[in-house]
Design a protein around this motif. Structure first.
Motif, PDB file in Angstrom:
ATOM      1  N   PRO A 333      85.955  35.593  16.303  1.00 46.26           N
ATOM      2  CA  PRO A 333      87.520  36.443  16.141  1.00 46.26           C
ATOM      3  C   PRO A 333      88.798  35.707  16.392  1.00 46.26           C
ATOM      4  O   PRO A 333      89.658  36.293  15.561  1.00 46.26           O
ATOM      5  N   HIS A 334      89.285  34.805  17.010  1.00 46.43           N
ATOM      6  CA  HIS A 334      90.438  33.861  16.695  1.00 46.43           C
ATOM      7  C   HIS A 334      90.736  33.490  15.704  1.00 46.43           C
ATOM      8  O   HIS A 334      92.597  33.754  14.978  1.00 46.43           O
ATOM      9  N   ASP A 335      89.902  32.806  14.795  1.00 44.65           N
ATOM     10  CA  ASP A 335      90.272  32.617  13.106  1.00 44.65           C
ATOM     11  C   ASP A 335      90.704  34.478  12.689  1.00 44.65           C
ATOM     12  O   ASP A 335      91.627  34.188  11.769  1.00 44.65           O
ATOM     13  N   ALA A 336      90.315  35.511  12.794  1.00 46.78           N
ATOM     14  CA  ALA A 336      90.536  36.699  11.884  1.00 46.78           C
ATOM     15  C   ALA A 336      91.931  37.384  13.128  1.00 46.78           C
ATOM     16  O   ALA A 336      92.857  37.960  12.101  1.00 46.78           O
ATOM     17  N   ILE A 337      91.937  36.953  13.838  1.00 48.08           N
ATOM     18  CA  ILE A 337      93.648  37.286  14.458  1.00 48.08           C
ATOM     19  C   ILE A 337      94.801  36.530  13.770  1.00 48.08           C
ATOM     20  O   ILE A 337      95.816  36.889  13.883  1.00 48.08           O
TER      21      ILE A 337
END
Length: 444
Positions: A333-337
């Motif tokens: 999810p950090h990549d998406a954020i």
């Protein structure tokens, strides 16, 4: 004998810094369906927790009369033995236990000194048929979506032969068919002599099923109405203290011809079950556009959202994602954020918030970099300012941004969850059941 099965008189309840209930009076007639409505933080759930013994006698002021006798419940088991059952807004299931174990927890069927598992499974199958839930009783709760878990919770409550059944936002996570199914179950219970209290923000639902409606606002009883004398607009006026004329206001911002997200041939398999959850999905969303994803519980809406948002559930996915025309591959999810995506989960308690931390900490946590110096030191003054701005703009009812999220009502917790993702300033915000537990004033 009184026609009232329940009378709650002059109920007052205080929490640190908060007067949650102020001299509330609430009466329910035998055999009726009585709906309790009000804004987030009005005190509805607190009142029912007092009735069910979660907040025991001595921790509040006032008097409870049940079936003509004063009730002094010191524990939830006391209210259960008296004939009061409750389904909470936040589900009270054990994720690692099976469906039949949850439904009959504390009420196990025994054969001699041993638990009769085959008989418990048989009993559970009967209860699941009543709520039209087609799952194996030996399935673990953690493997079910939030909608199916809600139906298990309802089946659990039906397994206790309650004289008075309290349902706190029971349809919040259900689709239309399941909602109608539940309302029919409640009507059947009424015909069998069971009295029901239902808390709901869905006013159409309230008007469809209630015999009597009580409105709470700011911890006080505003009015009690017969359904024949009530309208949705009148209820809204009593709930929020003003009329809301334009429920769906016109939009000033229109989509522009720029694609912010494109998903091509997106497929997914749940490695735990081997089940196909998504198959060749394609989706294109333009900047400024609002796209609705609709479908029955289990149709793949949540799975699509979570697989796009860094795939935290570990699905085996294939396909392509483009953000503003550039191909992306998210492994977390950090990549998406980092690429401008945000996702507000349908299950705020499990995936959306850290309940034991403050409102301020929860709002800031997804974007600490925004309020930190180049060497990673958090600007505490800016942190307080930003948190207060979101509390004000989203009308989060709290005495302070230092209040623990666990102490907020479900609707106000949902506002904190949304505030957290707004603070990220996303290019695309994915909202999974965002109005679950949100009152009419906040929605519109």
């Amino acid at each position: 004998m009184s026609s009232y099965i329940l009378e709650m008189k002059n109920i007052t309840k205080r929490f640190p810094g908060v007067l949650a209930l102020n001299n509330v009076t609430f009466s329910v007639k035998q055999g009726e369906i009585h709906c309790l409505v009000g804004e987030n933080g009005a005190g509805k759930s607190t009142l029912m927790k007092i009735l069910s013994g979660v907040y025991p006698h001595g921790q509040f002021e006032g008097e409870i009369i049940f079936e003509g006798k004063e009730a002094k419940f010191s524990h939830i088991h006391d209210s259960e033995q008296a004939g009061i059952g409750i389904i909470y807004q936040e589900l009270a299931l054990v994720p690692e236990m099976m469906v039949y174990e949850n439904i009959l927890l504390g009420h196990e069927i025994k054969k001699g000194i041993s638990i009769d598992i085959p008989e418990m499974i048989k009993k559970t199958e009967q209860l699941l048929r009543v709520v039209h839930l087609d799952v194996n009783p030996t399935t673990k709760i953690k493997e079910l979506g939030i909608g199916k878990q809600q139906l298990v919770e309802i089946a659990k409550a039906l397994s206790r032969k309650a004289k008075l059944l309290i349902l706190d936002e029971p349809t919040a996570a259900l689709n239309e068919n399941d909602c109608e199914n539940l309302l029919n179950i409640i009507r059947e219970l009424k015909s069998q002599g069971v009295t029901c209290i239902m808390i709901s923000h869905k006013l159409k639902e309230v008007m469809a099923i209630a015999d009597t409606i009580t409105v709470l606002r700011d911890g006080q009883t505003i009015c009690t109405l017969n359904k024949n004398n009530a309208t949705e607009q009148l209820l809204i006026k009593h709930m929020v203290g003003r009329s809301i004329e334009n429920i769906y206001p016109p939009r000033d911002i229109r989509p522009i011809d720029e694609t912010v997200l494109e998903v091509k041939n997106w497929s997914g398999i749940d490695p735990k079950t081997g089940r196909k959850i998504l198959q060749n999905m394609s989706l294109k969303i333009k900047t400024g556009e609002i796209v609705g994803l609709a479908g029955l519980v289990g149709s793949g809406r949540t799975e699509l959202a979570r697989s796009i948002f860094g795939n935290p559930d570990g699905y085996i996915v294939s396909g392509e994602i483009f953000i503003k025309g550039k191909p992306q591959h998210f492994t977390h999810p950090h990549d998406a954020i980092k690429q401008g995506l945000a996702y507000a989960s349908e299950d705020r308690k499990k995936n959306g918030l850290i309940l034991i931390q403050t409102i301020k900490d929860n709002i800031m946590i997804a974007n600490l970099k925004k309020i930190s110096s180049s060497i990673g030191v958090i600007n505490r003054e800016e942190e307080i300012t930003q948190a207060n701005n979101y509390v004000k703009s989203l009308t989060i009812k709290t005495p302070s941004i230092e209040q623990l999220v666990v102490n907020l009502s479900g609707g106000n917790q949902q506002k904190v969850s949304i505030a957290k993702w707004l603070f990220v300033s996303p290019k695309l915000l994915i909202l999974d059941e965002p109005t679950r537990g949100i009152d009419v004033g906040a929605k519109y």
